[in-house]
Design a protein around this motif. Structure first.
Motif, PDB file in Angstrom:
ATOM      1  N   VAL A  55      22.106 -24.404  -3.492  1.00  0.00           N
ATOM      2  CA  VAL A  55      23.055 -24.256  -4.596  1.00  0.00           C
ATOM      3  C   VAL A  55      22.339 -23.943  -5.900  1.00  0.00           C
ATOM      4  N   THR A  56      21.235 -24.620  -6.179  1.00  0.00           N
ATOM      5  CA  THR A  56      20.514 -24.345  -7.425  1.00  0.00           C
ATOM      6  C   THR A  56      19.902 -22.949  -7.422  1.00  0.00           C
ATOM      7  N   ALA A  57      19.484 -22.476  -6.241  1.00  0.00           N
ATOM      8  CA  ALA A  57      18.976 -21.104  -6.163  1.00  0.00           C
ATOM      9  C   ALA A  57      20.088 -20.109  -6.471  1.00  0.00           C
ATOM     10  N   ASP A 103      22.227 -34.023   0.459  1.00  0.00           N
ATOM     11  CA  ASP A 103      21.313 -33.232   1.287  1.00  0.00           C
ATOM     12  C   ASP A 103      20.415 -32.411   0.374  1.00  0.00           C
ATOM     13  N   ALA A 104      19.112 -32.673   0.403  1.00  0.00           N
ATOM     14  CA  ALA A 104      18.176 -31.971  -0.475  1.00  0.00           C
ATOM     15  C   ALA A 104      18.142 -30.477  -0.185  1.00  0.00           C
ATOM     16  N   LYS A 105      18.319 -30.084   1.090  1.00  0.00           N
ATOM     17  CA  LYS A 105      18.340 -28.669   1.432  1.00  0.00           C
ATOM     18  C   LYS A 105      19.537 -27.973   0.774  1.00  0.00           C
ATOM     19  N   GLN A 106      20.676 -28.655   0.756  1.00  0.00           N
ATOM     20  CA  GLN A 106      21.860 -28.066   0.141  1.00  0.00           C
ATOM     21  C   GLN A 106      21.674 -27.945  -1.368  1.00  0.00           C
ATOM     22  N   THR A 133      13.516 -17.057  -2.253  1.00  0.00           N
ATOM     23  CA  THR A 133      14.917 -16.935  -1.862  1.00  0.00           C
ATOM     24  C   THR A 133      15.046 -16.302  -0.483  1.00  0.00           C
ATOM     25  N   GLU A 134      14.155 -15.401  -0.142  1.00  0.00           N
ATOM     26  CA  GLU A 134      14.208 -14.757   1.167  1.00  0.00           C
ATOM     27  C   GLU A 134      14.042 -15.769   2.298  1.00  0.00           C
ATOM     28  N   SER A 135      13.362 -16.865   2.044  1.00  0.00           N
ATOM     29  CA  SER A 135      13.116 -17.870   3.082  1.00  0.00           C
ATOM     30  C   SER A 135      14.248 -18.878   3.218  1.00  0.00           C
ATOM     31  N   LEU A 136      15.241 -18.833   2.304  1.00  0.00           N
ATOM     32  CA  LEU A 136      16.338 -19.795   2.345  1.00  0.00           C
ATOM     33  C   LEU A 136      17.326 -19.438   3.449  1.00  0.00           C
ATOM     34  N   SER A 137      17.985 -20.454   3.995  1.00  0.00           N
ATOM     35  CA  SER A 137      19.041 -20.220   4.977  1.00  0.00           C
ATOM     36  C   SER A 137      20.057 -21.353   4.892  1.00  0.00           C
ATOM     37  N   GLY A 138      21.305 -21.024   5.203  1.00  0.00           N
ATOM     38  CA  GLY A 138      22.361 -22.025   5.171  1.00  0.00           C
ATOM     39  C   GLY A 138      23.636 -21.457   4.582  1.00  0.00           C
ATOM     40  N   THR A 139      24.615 -22.321   4.380  1.00  0.00           N
ATOM     41  CA  THR A 139      25.925 -21.918   3.882  1.00  0.00           C
ATOM     42  C   THR A 139      26.314 -22.749   2.669  1.00  0.00           C
ATOM     43  N   ILE A 140      26.795 -22.074   1.638  1.00  0.00           N
ATOM     44  CA  ILE A 140      27.329 -22.724   0.443  1.00  0.00           C
ATOM     45  C   ILE A 140      28.844 -22.560   0.470  1.00  0.00           C
ATOM     46  N   LYS A 143      16.643 -27.526 -12.763  1.00  0.00           N
ATOM     47  CA  LYS A 143      15.353 -28.094 -12.327  1.00  0.00           C
ATOM     48  C   LYS A 143      15.434 -29.606 -12.122  1.00  0.00           C
ATOM     49  N   THR A 144      16.441 -30.235 -12.715  1.00  0.00           N
ATOM     50  CA  THR A 144      16.578 -31.699 -12.586  1.00  0.00           C
ATOM     51  C   THR A 144      17.441 -32.096 -11.403  1.00  0.00           C
ATOM     52  N   ILE A 145      18.093 -31.139 -10.759  1.00  0.00           N
ATOM     53  CA  ILE A 145      19.018 -31.441  -9.663  1.00  0.00           C
ATOM     54  C   ILE A 145      18.252 -31.522  -8.347  1.00  0.00           C
ATOM     55  N   SER A 146      18.561 -32.554  -7.597  1.00  0.00           N
ATOM     56  CA  SER A 146      17.836 -32.788  -6.345  1.00  0.00           C
ATOM     57  C   SER A 146      18.803 -33.139  -5.221  1.00  0.00           C
TER      58      SER A 146
END
Length: 373
Positions: A332-334, A325-328, A45-52, A370-373
């Motif tokens: 969101v799942t995190a 967007d796979a990054k998004q 989680t520390e390596s994640l970046s972006g906006t929800i 885990k199934t969301i991509s």
């Protein structure tokens, strides 16, 4: 329990989240993709970046403030913007329009909304994940009266405007020995599309069908009430009046008085434990054709014991099974994984007064994530 006001939550939780992380905790279920262990922080989680970007349910407002601050302590590169002003109806509308990454809603998607979700999300559609459990509080402000008891029939008659004054015989019967004034009753309801309204009208429809003949709806069906925007609008209007009565998620009521509601032969006050017992007694999975969907139905007629709060509320975070967007999707799942973790649920319980979701439900939500991509 004293609930922290929304504006104060972030500073308090940032420290509290770090303390909980240091202490660790037991897992409620498997971790979501990118979410790390449910008991604390993780380099993932520390390596994640972006906006929800999300919004909707005002019932989730205090919890979302706590979750946002707690998650920020674990994932400083992620910003979560949750707009509580929309209400559940606005949240779902904006999600289906593509404005939100997920919607907060106190009701799962209706069939027509689920069909629209397939247009936004693809053939897999959207899943309803029950991340927050609390209760619909019946709040009142009546000069000289500090405690109030109401049966389902009396409650239905009040909100159907068949009982007009506080000294009505039905209210007196529910409150023996209490001196009730002849003050006129002012019902305070939601003006916006509200999942809390849908839950409350569903309760009245199930438990007092002879009195409550209006349909179950997220729009208040009876004219003549004081209609207010959002849960905060209802709470503030009840607090400012005399002879007022309304409904709101318990986390939002602050120091406004709440009635005890009759279940069987006992009047039950709200408590986290009473909500937990209500969820165990009255909730079953709803019918769904979407893989991983966890919509739940509440049979309020089963809540007849004196230890279960009669008007529990389940609130959902609704998101696509497949993001563009796979990054998004990972962000969101995190975040949802953090919400359903032991730490996330404990923070919500402390700062919103909510009841933690059952451990088996947290495990099922983790499996869906885990199934969301």
């Amino acid at each position: 329990m004293k609930v922290l006001r929304f504006g104060r939550v972030a500073a308090v939780i940032a420290a509290g989240a770090l303390a909980l992380t240091a202490c660790g905790g037991s897992n409620t279920g498997a971790s979501a993709p990118g979410a790390g262990s449910n008991s604390g922080g993780s380099s993932r989680t520390e390596s994640l970046s972006g906006t929800i970007t999300a919004g909707g349910s005002s019932a989730q407002a205090n919890a979302q403030a706590a979750w946002t601050a707690g998650f920020k302590a674990q994932a400083p590169g992620v910003t979560v913007n949750y707009d509580k002003s929309q209400g559940s109806g606005g949240g779902v509308t904006n999600f289906l329009a593509g404005t939100y990454d997920f919607a907060g809603s106190d009701a799962y998607l209706k069939p027509d909304q689920a069909a629209k979700a397939q247009e936004k999300c693809g053939p897999g559609g959207a899943v309803n994940l029950p991340v927050y459990t609390d209760g619909v509080a019946i709040i009142f402000n009546l000069k000289g009266v500090d405690k109030l008891q109401l049966s389902s029939d009396t409650l239905a008659k009040i909100f159907a405007q068949k009982i007009k004054s506080w000294d009505d015989a039905a209210i007196k019967a529910d409150n023996p020995g209490v001196t009730l004034p002849s003050t006129a009753i002012t019902t305070v309801t939601r003006s916006d599309g509200s999942g809390t309204t849908q839950n409350f009208s569903n309760y009245l429809h199930q438990v007092a069908p002879g009195v409550w003949t209006s349909p179950v709806s997220n729009k208040w069906p009876i004219a003549g009430s004081s209609a207010q925007q959002g849960g905060s609008g209802v709470v503030n209007t009840v607090k400012a009046g005399d002879g007022t009565i309304g409904y709101a998620d318990h986390s939002s009521i602050g120091d406004v008085k709440a009635a005890s509601i009759k279940a069987g032969s006992t009047y039950v006050a709200f408590s986290q434990d009473a909500v937990t017992k209500a969820i165990a007694a009255a909730v079953t999975p709803a019918k769904t054709t979407v893989a991983g969907d966890l919509s739940q139905d509440i049979d309020y007629t089963k809540l007849t014991s004196g230890d279960a709060y009669p008007i529990p509320l389940i609130s959902y975070d609704i998101l696509c099974t497949k993001f563009k967007d796979a990054k998004q999707a990972k962000l969101v799942t995190a975040y949802i994984g953090y919400i359903i973790s032991d730490q996330g649920q404990k923070i919500a319980a402390k700062n919103a007064g909510s009841a933690p979701i059952p451990a088996d439900l947290a495990t099922k939500i983790s499996a869906t994530l885990k199934t969301i991509s």
